[in-house]
Design an enzyme around this catalytic site. Sequence first.
Site: not given
Length: 277
Positions: A33, A74
Amino acid sequence: MPTPYRRHAYRDAPYLLNSLPGALHHRPLAFAHRGADPRRENTMGAFRHAVDLGYRYLEIDVRTAADGTLVVFHDEELDRATSGSGLLSEKTWEQLAELRVGTGDGFTEPLVRFEELLSTWGDVHLNVDLKDAAAVTEFARLVEKHQAHDRVLAASFNDARRRSVRRRLTRPVAASGGWAATALIVLLGPLGLMGRLGGRVADIDCVQVPVSQGRIRVVTPRFVQRCHRAGLQVHVWVVDDPAEMHELLDMGVDGLMTDDAEALAEVMRERSVWPQR
């Protein structure tokens, strides 16, 4: 002893190596991740470490810079994870290239262009979360340019972005359900109404979900079974505790996303499915 893996009627999807004959057939997949290193998330340093450990799947996020460059990042704002500040969308790549990523121990790693990451490894698969609407066109262009259809999965909380990507490609790419499709599976599935979802399920290959959402437990044995009956894989994020990893894998989930690269690698090694690259 490793738990025997049940064989489900997966849909054949070249991106999902466990859906096709080979070493990972019907085996769980391990996803790093954001590179699985929170100190330097979404950077080449994190990605290289994960790949060297044996990961074949990297979960990443992409956003669009002011000049159209697709950047692996992100947050909407730069403040939390970089030496810069303000909105990423208001900076050109030339400006972003001057910044460094890092938390806690200082800022050491440069930001990464999506095309750079896409070009670095020919056998590493990218689970790409499209964070803004502008990312759709450039993502599709780069997938076509590099003929990377079998190495990427288009993910987004926004189902419309995923569908828009597919309309722009000459060959389909794998896709996961957005919030709307996934919520319907969670809410209607227990009522025996999965069949009514029709096209919302037909054009996705997996659901990627947290263990729980607020007070609602999402990943249960029955949820996994319902998804499998519909031909969908279940990938769970973000799981860092080895005991919980084993519990979910025993439940039959098809993939785990983690921020602890070493922990998930060790769990997969114990189950004789490591390395995956």
